[in-house]
Design a protein around this motif. Structure first.
Motif, PDB file in Angstrom:
ATOM      1  N   SER A  21      50.922  -6.330  49.191  1.00 39.89           N
ATOM      2  CA  SER A  21      50.277  -5.054  49.519  1.00 39.89           C
ATOM      3  C   SER A  21      50.159  -4.161  48.291  1.00 39.89           C
ATOM      4  CB  SER A  21      51.068  -4.344  50.626  1.00 39.89           C
ATOM      5  OG  SER A  21      50.970  -5.047  51.848  1.00 39.89           O
ATOM      6  N   ILE A  22      51.145  -4.205  47.406  1.00 43.54           N
ATOM      7  CA  ILE A  22      51.055  -3.439  46.160  1.00 43.54           C
ATOM      8  C   ILE A  22      49.924  -3.987  45.295  1.00 43.54           C
ATOM      9  CG2 ILE A  22      52.231  -2.968  43.962  1.00 43.54           C
ATOM     10  CD1 ILE A  22      54.819  -2.632  45.513  1.00 43.54           C
ATOM     11  N   ALA A  23      49.754  -5.303  45.292  1.00 42.28           N
ATOM     12  CA  ALA A  23      48.644  -5.909  44.550  1.00 42.28           C
ATOM     13  C   ALA A  23      47.314  -5.369  45.061  1.00 42.28           C
ATOM     14  CB  ALA A  23      48.691  -7.427  44.682  1.00 42.28           C
ATOM     15  N   HIS A  24      47.152  -5.294  46.368  1.00 44.07           N
ATOM     16  CA  HIS A  24      45.927  -4.750  46.953  1.00 44.07           C
ATOM     17  C   HIS A  24      45.741  -3.283  46.559  1.00 44.07           C
ATOM     18  CE1 HIS A  24      44.016  -7.683  49.691  1.00 44.07           C
ATOM     19  NE2 HIS A  24      45.222  -8.241  49.747  1.00 44.07           N
ATOM     20  N   GLU A  25      46.811  -2.526  46.600  1.00 40.10           N
ATOM     21  CA  GLU A  25      46.718  -1.095  46.299  1.00 40.10           C
ATOM     22  C   GLU A  25      46.341  -0.849  44.846  1.00 40.10           C
ATOM     23  OE1 GLU A  25      46.604   2.871  47.130  1.00 40.10           O
ATOM     24  OE2 GLU A  25      46.861   1.229  48.572  1.00 40.10           O
ATOM     25  N   LEU A  26      46.945  -1.587  43.925  1.00 41.57           N
ATOM     26  CA  LEU A  26      46.621  -1.422  42.506  1.00 41.57           C
ATOM     27  C   LEU A  26      45.218  -1.947  42.189  1.00 41.57           C
ATOM     28  CD1 LEU A  26      50.052  -2.326  40.860  1.00 41.57           C
ATOM     29  CD2 LEU A  26      48.927  -0.089  40.868  1.00 41.57           C
ATOM     30  N   ALA A  27      44.840  -3.047  42.835  1.00 39.54           N
ATOM     31  CA  ALA A  27      43.490  -3.573  42.645  1.00 39.54           C
ATOM     32  C   ALA A  27      42.451  -2.567  43.122  1.00 39.54           C
ATOM     33  CB  ALA A  27      43.340  -4.893  43.396  1.00 39.54           C
ATOM     34  N   LYS A  28      42.739  -1.921  44.238  1.00 37.31           N
ATOM     35  CA  LYS A  28      41.846  -0.906  44.783  1.00 37.31           C
ATOM     36  C   LYS A  28      41.642   0.239  43.783  1.00 37.31           C
ATOM     37  CE  LYS A  28      42.856   0.022  48.965  1.00 37.31           C
ATOM     38  NZ  LYS A  28      43.557   0.597  50.146  1.00 37.31           N
ATOM     39  N   GLN A  29      42.681   0.490  42.982  1.00 41.52           N
ATOM     40  CA  GLN A  29      42.603   1.553  41.983  1.00 41.52           C
ATOM     41  C   GLN A  29      42.050   1.054  40.647  1.00 41.52           C
ATOM     42  OE1 GLN A  29      45.946   4.237  41.746  1.00 41.52           O
ATOM     43  NE2 GLN A  29      46.569   3.816  43.839  1.00 41.52           N
ATOM     44  N   GLY A  30      41.598  -0.203  40.628  1.00 38.04           N
ATOM     45  CA  GLY A  30      40.912  -0.720  39.457  1.00 38.04           C
ATOM     46  C   GLY A  30      41.789  -1.381  38.414  1.00 38.04           C
ATOM     47  N   TYR A  31      43.042  -1.661  38.748  1.00 38.11           N
ATOM     48  CA  TYR A  31      43.924  -2.300  37.775  1.00 38.11           C
ATOM     49  C   TYR A  31      43.756  -3.818  37.798  1.00 38.11           C
ATOM     50  CZ  TYR A  31      46.558   1.825  36.432  1.00 38.11           C
ATOM     51  OH  TYR A  31      46.918   3.044  35.907  1.00 38.11           O
ATOM     52  N   PRO A  32      43.477  -4.430  36.650  1.00 44.98           N
ATOM     53  CA  PRO A  32      43.537  -5.892  36.580  1.00 44.98           C
ATOM     54  C   PRO A  32      44.990  -6.316  36.768  1.00 44.98           C
ATOM     55  CG  PRO A  32      43.273  -4.959  34.388  1.00 44.98           C
ATOM     56  CD  PRO A  32      43.137  -3.823  35.359  1.00 44.98           C
ATOM     57  N   LEU A  33      45.194  -7.490  37.354  1.00 39.56           N
ATOM     58  CA  LEU A  33      46.537  -7.855  37.785  1.00 39.56           C
ATOM     59  C   LEU A  33      47.033  -9.161  37.192  1.00 39.56           C
ATOM     60  CD1 LEU A  33      46.229  -7.070  41.616  1.00 39.56           C
ATOM     61  CD2 LEU A  33      47.124  -5.573  39.821  1.00 39.56           C
ATOM     62  N   LEU A  34      48.355  -9.191  36.976  1.00 38.03           N
ATOM     63  CA  LEU A  34      49.089 -10.409  36.655  1.00 38.03           C
ATOM     64  C   LEU A  34      50.081 -10.612  37.789  1.00 38.03           C
ATOM     65  CD1 LEU A  34      49.855  -9.709  32.880  1.00 38.03           C
ATOM     66  CD2 LEU A  34      47.925 -11.003  33.840  1.00 38.03           C
ATOM     67  N   LEU A  35      49.960 -11.715  38.495  1.00 37.86           N
ATOM     68  CA  LEU A  35      50.768 -11.966  39.683  1.00 37.86           C
ATOM     69  C   LEU A  35      51.726 -13.122  39.449  1.00 37.86           C
ATOM     70  CD1 LEU A  35      47.876 -11.773  42.310  1.00 37.86           C
ATOM     71  CD2 LEU A  35      49.255  -9.892  41.401  1.00 37.86           C
ATOM     72  N   ALA A  36      52.969 -12.946  39.852  1.00 38.35           N
ATOM     73  CA  ALA A  36      53.972 -13.994  39.694  1.00 38.35           C
ATOM     74  C   ALA A  36      54.733 -14.186  40.999  1.00 38.35           C
ATOM     75  CB  ALA A  36      54.950 -13.647  38.568  1.00 38.35           C
ATOM     76  N   ALA A  37      54.817 -15.437  41.441  1.00 37.12           N
ATOM     77  CA  ALA A  37      55.553 -15.790  42.657  1.00 37.12           C
ATOM     78  C   ALA A  37      55.679 -17.310  42.704  1.00 37.12           C
ATOM     79  CB  ALA A  37      54.852 -15.267  43.906  1.00 37.12           C
ATOM     80  N   ARG A  38      56.361 -17.817  43.723  1.00 36.82           N
ATOM     81  CA  ARG A  38      56.598 -19.268  43.798  1.00 36.82           C
ATOM     82  C   ARG A  38      55.393 -20.052  44.295  1.00 36.82           C
ATOM     83  NH1 ARG A  38      61.703 -20.678  47.219  1.00 36.82           N
ATOM     84  NH2 ARG A  38      60.648 -19.253  48.661  1.00 36.82           N
ATOM     85  N   SER A  39      54.665 -19.488  45.259  1.00 39.11           N
ATOM     86  CA  SER A  39      53.628 -20.252  45.950  1.00 39.11           C
ATOM     87  C   SER A  39      52.302 -20.230  45.211  1.00 39.11           C
ATOM     88  CB  SER A  39      53.444 -19.704  47.369  1.00 39.11           C
ATOM     89  OG  SER A  39      52.334 -20.309  47.987  1.00 39.11           O
ATOM     90  N   ASP A  40      51.923 -21.354  44.649  1.00 38.48           N
ATOM     91  CA  ASP A  40      50.644 -21.467  43.945  1.00 38.48           C
ATOM     92  C   ASP A  40      49.479 -21.248  44.909  1.00 38.48           C
ATOM     93  OD1 ASP A  40      49.312 -22.584  41.276  1.00 38.48           O
ATOM     94  OD2 ASP A  40      48.271 -23.484  42.974  1.00 38.48           O
ATOM     95  N   GLN A  41      49.571 -21.824  46.086  1.00 39.68           N
ATOM     96  CA  GLN A  41      48.488 -21.733  47.064  1.00 39.68           C
ATOM     97  C   GLN A  41      48.263 -20.296  47.523  1.00 39.68           C
ATOM     98  OE1 GLN A  41      48.994 -24.376  50.395  1.00 39.68           O
ATOM     99  NE2 GLN A  41      47.078 -23.766  51.377  1.00 39.68           N
ATOM    100  N   GLU A  42      49.346 -19.583  47.807  1.00 36.69           N
ATOM    101  CA  GLU A  42      49.222 -18.200  48.269  1.00 36.69           C
ATOM    102  C   GLU A  42      48.741 -17.286  47.148  1.00 36.69           C
ATOM    103  OE1 GLU A  42      53.070 -17.344  49.867  1.00 36.69           O
ATOM    104  OE2 GLU A  42      52.552 -18.108  51.857  1.00 36.69           O
ATOM    105  N   LEU A  43      49.185 -17.541  45.925  1.00 32.61           N
ATOM    106  CA  LEU A  43      48.727 -16.742  44.789  1.00 32.61           C
ATOM    107  C   LEU A  43      47.234 -16.930  44.538  1.00 32.61           C
ATOM    108  CD1 LEU A  43      51.623 -17.113  42.184  1.00 32.61           C
ATOM    109  CD2 LEU A  43      50.940 -15.029  43.373  1.00 32.61           C
ATOM    110  N   LYS A  44      46.800 -18.188  44.643  1.00 28.59           N
ATOM    111  CA  LYS A  44      45.369 -18.461  44.432  1.00 28.59           C
ATOM    112  C   LYS A  44      44.520 -17.770  45.494  1.00 28.59           C
ATOM    113  CE  LYS A  44      41.965 -22.107  43.647  1.00 28.59           C
ATOM    114  NZ  LYS A  44      40.920 -21.313  44.342  1.00 28.59           N
ATOM    115  N   ALA A  45      44.962 -17.853  46.737  1.00 26.51           N
ATOM    116  CA  ALA A  45      44.216 -17.219  47.830  1.00 26.51           C
ATOM    117  C   ALA A  45      44.147 -15.709  47.634  1.00 26.51           C
ATOM    118  CB  ALA A  45      44.869 -17.554  49.167  1.00 26.51           C
TER     119      ALA A  45
END
Length: 262
Positions: A21-45
């Motif tokens: 949800s924070i990723a969505h909120e920052l993206a909405k504000q125009g921030y390019p994102l670097l995302l890190a987590a375990r699930s490759d499939q969920e990150l890609k989606a």
């Protein structure tokens, strides 16, 4: 992709829950994102979804942050690609529920590594990168559990108390720099936390007390950009934390034990 001039925001534990949800909120504000987590499939989606919705650059790294050396790998990834990072969101974490002596030691140590060590490691490794920006932010996600001892969540609550204390001290140390540090401590949120922790008691309470992750994320991002030092979202959570300060600790711990009983 857009030609945004904004620097990047790094979010750990970004594939689900508050991090997503924070990723969505920052993206909405125009921030390019670097995302890190375990699930490759969920990150890609998530990356594909955000790129389409907000026309921003998204890069992700699927990595188990609880493994030693993961923080350095993330830092190397950032440096090798010359990503200008101005926001660090230390969100990744999980809980282990049950009597301490009966719970897996490996699970407890893994939780300590993720909830505490990674926060310290990434903060230390990225401060030099963040300091290159005119204004930068560190947002550490703690919990209302930080304000009291919680039987059957003994180590989890202790890790969150560590995050709270560390954030306060780091904020003071960086006060004269371009980096603002914020601690955000939500109560129960409608995420997969309780399920992973095996916490059936919290699942039963969810319908009455849970906040929604999108609501929490919006408040967290607002607190960070407002340069708040410490924020507890939700009136009920604020009252409970205040009660922890004025009521006898033995009473608070007995009450918590009743709520989170096995």
């Amino acid at each position: 992709m857009s030609d945004t001039t904004k620097p990047y925001a790094l979010i750990t534990g970004a594939s689900k829950g508050i991090g997503k949800s924070i990723a969505h909120e920052l993206a909405k504000q125009g921030y390019p994102l670097l995302l890190a987590a375990r699930s490759d499939q969920e990150l890609k989606a998530l990356s594909d979804d955000l790129e389409v919705k907000y026309n921003i650059d998204i890069f992700y790294l699927s990595i188990d942050l609880s493994i030693n050396g993961a923080s350095q790998k993330i830092t190397n990834w950032i440096k090798s690609n010359n990503y200008p990072v101005a926001v660090l969101v230390n969100n990744a974490g999980y809980g282990v529920w049950g009597d301490f002596s009966a719970s897996s030691l490996n699970d407890q140590l893994g939780m300590m590594q993720l909830n505490m060590n990674v926060v310290v490691e990434l903060s230390h490794l990225l401060v030099p990168i963040l300091s290159q920006q005119k204004q930068a932010y560190i947002l550490n996600i703690s919990s209302t559990a930080a304000y009291q001892a919680v039987p059957t969540l003994a180590v989890y609550s202790a890790t969150k108390a560590f995050v709270l204390s560390f954030t306060r001290a780091l904020r003071f140390e960086l006060a004269q720099t371009s980096i603002s540090v914020t601690c955000f401590s939500p109560g129960p949120v409608d995420t997969g936390f309780a399920a992973r922790a095996g916490l059936s008691a919290l699942n039963k309470m969810a319908e009455k007390f849970n906040m929604q992750p999108d609501e929490v994320a919006k408040m967290a991002v607002k607190a960070m950009f407002s340069k708040k030092s410490e924020v507890i979202p939700g009136f009920t959570n604020i009252i409970s934390v205040y009660a922890n300060r004025i009521l006898p600790k033995a009473f608070i711990e007995k009450t918590a034990a009743g709520i989170y009983k096995i």
